[in-house]
Design a protein around this motif. Structure first.
Motif, PDB file in Angstrom:
ATOM      1  N   LYS A 140       3.373  -5.347   5.386  1.00 38.75           N
ATOM      2  CA  LYS A 140       4.757  -5.313   5.871  1.00 38.75           C
ATOM      3  C   LYS A 140       4.975  -4.090   6.759  1.00 38.75           C
ATOM      4  O   LYS A 140       5.655  -4.155   7.780  1.00 38.75           O
ATOM      5  CB  LYS A 140       5.712  -5.291   4.670  1.00 38.75           C
ATOM      6  N   LEU A 184      -4.131  -5.496  -4.256  1.00 37.93           N
ATOM      7  CA  LEU A 184      -3.040  -6.431  -3.937  1.00 37.93           C
ATOM      8  C   LEU A 184      -1.748  -5.687  -3.613  1.00 37.93           C
ATOM      9  O   LEU A 184      -1.012  -6.075  -2.708  1.00 37.93           O
ATOM     10  CB  LEU A 184      -2.832  -7.427  -5.090  1.00 37.93           C
ATOM     11  N   ILE A 185      -1.466  -4.598  -4.330  1.00 38.66           N
ATOM     12  CA  ILE A 185      -0.257  -3.817  -4.016  1.00 38.66           C
ATOM     13  C   ILE A 185      -0.413  -3.173  -2.634  1.00 38.66           C
ATOM     14  O   ILE A 185       0.496  -3.211  -1.801  1.00 38.66           O
ATOM     15  CB  ILE A 185       0.003  -2.726  -5.080  1.00 38.66           C
ATOM     16  N   ARG A 188       2.107 -13.752  -7.705  1.00 35.40           N
ATOM     17  CA  ARG A 188       1.644 -12.628  -8.535  1.00 35.40           C
ATOM     18  C   ARG A 188       2.646 -12.343  -9.644  1.00 35.40           C
ATOM     19  O   ARG A 188       2.281 -12.024 -10.777  1.00 35.40           O
ATOM     20  CB  ARG A 188       1.455 -11.380  -7.671  1.00 35.40           C
ATOM     21  N   TYR A 224       3.366 -12.669  -3.325  1.00 34.05           N
ATOM     22  CA  TYR A 224       4.034 -11.848  -4.343  1.00 34.05           C
ATOM     23  C   TYR A 224       4.716 -12.739  -5.387  1.00 34.05           C
ATOM     24  O   TYR A 224       4.674 -12.455  -6.589  1.00 34.05           O
ATOM     25  CB  TYR A 224       5.053 -10.889  -3.708  1.00 34.05           C
ATOM     26  N   PHE A 234       4.951   1.856 -11.314  1.00 32.96           N
ATOM     27  CA  PHE A 234       4.029   0.716 -11.468  1.00 32.96           C
ATOM     28  C   PHE A 234       2.653   1.242 -11.867  1.00 32.96           C
ATOM     29  O   PHE A 234       1.948   0.650 -12.669  1.00 32.96           O
ATOM     30  CB  PHE A 234       3.902  -0.066 -10.157  1.00 32.96           C
ATOM     31  N   SER A 276      -0.085  -5.721   0.075  1.00 36.47           N
ATOM     32  CA  SER A 276       1.282  -6.228   0.127  1.00 36.47           C
ATOM     33  C   SER A 276       2.187  -5.239   0.876  1.00 36.47           C
ATOM     34  O   SER A 276       2.899  -5.603   1.823  1.00 36.47           O
ATOM     35  CB  SER A 276       1.778  -6.437  -1.316  1.00 36.47           C
ATOM     36  N   ILE A 277       2.146  -3.985   0.454  1.00 37.81           N
ATOM     37  CA  ILE A 277       3.027  -2.990   1.072  1.00 37.81           C
ATOM     38  C   ILE A 277       2.622  -2.744   2.528  1.00 37.81           C
ATOM     39  O   ILE A 277       3.450  -2.747   3.443  1.00 37.81           O
ATOM     40  CB  ILE A 277       2.989  -1.664   0.271  1.00 37.81           C
TER      41      ILE A 277
HETATM   42  N1  URA Z   1       5.994  -3.493  -3.685  1.00 38.16           N
HETATM   43  C1  URA Z   1       5.501  -4.410  -2.809  1.00 38.16           C
HETATM   44  O1  URA Z   1       6.042  -4.614  -1.733  1.00 38.16           O
HETATM   45  N2  URA Z   1       4.409  -5.097  -3.181  1.00 38.16           N
HETATM   46  C2  URA Z   1       3.767  -4.893  -4.354  1.00 38.16           C
HETATM   47  O2  URA Z   1       2.771  -5.536  -4.607  1.00 38.16           O
HETATM   48  C3  URA Z   1       4.297  -3.939  -5.266  1.00 38.16           C
HETATM   49  C4  URA Z   1       5.416  -3.237  -4.892  1.00 38.16           C
END
Ligand code: URA
Length: 450
Positions: free
Chosen positions: A192, A184-185, A173, A170, A212, A188-189
């Motif tokens: 986690k 990628l979003i 990015r 991130y 976004f 990423s989310i």
């Molecule tokens: N929130 C995130 O955790 N990752 C992203 O890529 C965008 C928003």
């Protein structure tokens, strides 16, 4: 990286040319990046290739798992399938998590909420919570699990030990213009969220000017991508789409959003905040199987807001995490900055639109948000809206109040907000002629595919 594996150069070239990478090849890049074998410049090039070429569903799933497996994963199986979380893709004035986490716990769910900090024009749950003096958002894993066991809810910052690949990717990015990419979003989310080990997950995917993903079609694609990843990895996942065409609620910032949270937990507060909270909460209860119908779930949650049960749970969480409960009992204690300036309407008419992105950026400029991760923020600044889209106004009415650290910052913010709040269709003396804006949906189910 294994000496015999494919070279990162080769994998970047193939993604650049639009070819699909295998699971093993994606793992080479992610694991190599975490270990240092793949340098920042090669990961940056790979991220840009993904930005332009996209990824197949299989590639996104593999990327997510590789990012999840770059760190610790939590085992919440001892809670017997009752764990449920909610994640928003980010907005302005979005304090739903602060209301929803204790509310869902009061309804019998276990809510292990790991949240982020504000980034760009969007606010972050952790920054808001830290407005409460003493509130500790960095619990150890043991303390986090103990609190879940004792009061059913804990709200903490994403641990550095969960999905460390995401944090590093991130950061790249953020400085290489590769944030706004659906694969990628989603990876990423969801990396986690998968590492967090929750059984049930409701996603609030934002669309509109302050999101976004501004276009509904992109928000829908992101929602479908994340839902598929969750469900394919053992997390029952459902998404709603909600509008960021105007800020959520009336209080925008950090401490002021906690004050508005407490109002909502007392059964009051703005209608849009309560409505979205109840919708998302009902989905959490349906997913976890603790209510049979949306109507029953909503009614139960509304009761728990109105009878003080959710507020009591919030207070319990504040005490457990070292925060001063006096601020929950008497939100007037929250410090207000010395400078408060009104934004005054220059015309008579109807509020036709609020540029949510610009409002969010104005709060960042006041010091209430950050342009880079880990920058310090001011918890006390913000904006209090007096009017929302569709409201009638007279010339001279106060549209909003700016809370600022200095007169200069306040003056600048007032000018920006004056332009961001659009008044149209001036009314005549008899109050005729205003142009109400076309109604746009506030909350939408993910449309069924035909
Ligand atoms: N929130 C995130 O955790 N990752 C992203 O890529 C965008 C928003």
């Amino acid at each position: 990286m294994a000496a015999t594996g494919p070279r990162p150069y080769e994998l970047i070239r193939r993604k650049r040319d639009g070819l699909e990478l295998s699971a093993a090849e994606i793992a080479v890049l992610v694991d190599g990046f975490v270990s240092g074998a793949v340098p920042d410049y090669q990961m940056s090039a790979f991220l840009m290739a993904v930005f332009f070429r996209g990824m197949s569903a299989a590639e996104i799933a593999t990327l997510t798992r590789a990012m999840r497996d770059s760190g610790e994963t939590l085992d919440l199986s001892s809670f017997g399938g009752r764990t449920a979380d909610k994640h928003s893709t980010g907005g302005v004035g979005d304090k739903v998590s602060l209301v929803l986490a204790p509310l869902a716990a009061a309804a019998g769910l276990v809510v292990p909420m790991m949240s982020g900090r504000g980034l760009g024009h969007t606010g972050g749950t952790i920054d808001k919570l830290e407005s409460i003096p003493g509130f500790d958002t960095a619990l150890s894993t043991d303390a986090f699990l103990r609190q879940l066991d004792q009061i059913g809810v804990a709200m903490v910052a994403q641990s550095d030990r969960l999905a460390p690949a995401d944090r590093r990717m991130y950061a790249l990015r953020d400085v290489t213009a590769t944030v706004e990419s659906i694969p990628l979003i989603a990876a990423s989310i969801m990396s986690k969220k998968l590492a967090e080990g929750c059984d049930n997950l409701v996603l609030d995917v934002k669309f509109g000017r302050g999101a976004f993903m501004q276009k509904m079609v992109d928000a829908e694609a992101l929602a479908r991508t994340m839902t598929a990843i969750g469900n394919a990895n053992g997390v029952r996942t459902r998404a709603l789409l909600s509008s960021m065409e105007q800020p959520l609620g009336l209080a925008l910032g950090n401490a002021v959003e906690v004050e508005e949270t407490i109002a909502c937990l007392r059964g009051a507060g703005p209608a849009d905040l309560r409505e979205l909270t109840l919708r998302l909460g009902a989905e959490m209860m349906l997913l976890a199987g603790v209510e049979a119908s949306r109507e029953a779930a909503t009614a139960r949650l509304a009761r728990l807001l109105d009878d003080g049960s959710a507020l009591e749970r919030f207070r319990g969480m504040v005490v457990a995490q070292g925060g001063d409960p006096a601020y929950v009992d008497d939100p007037q204690r929250f410090y207000r900055p010395a400078v408060t300036l009104p934004v005054v309407s220059r015309a008579r008419g109807v509020v036709a639109g609020i540029d949510t992105l610009e409002v969010g950026l104005t709060i960042v400029a006041l010091g209430g948000g950050r342009a880079r991760l880990y920058e310090p923020i001011r918890h006390e600044v913000g904006v209090l809206l007096n009017r929302k889209v569709g409201d009638e106004v007279d010339a001279g009415d106060v549209l909003a109040q700016v809370l600022a650290a200095t007169s200069a910052a306040a003056g600048e913010a007032v000018q920006r907000l004056q332009a961001a709040i659009v008044i149209s269709g001036a009314l005549d003396a008899a109050g005729r002629g205003g142009q109400p804006p076309a109604a746009t949906p506030f909350i939408l189910d993910l449309p069924q595919r035909t």
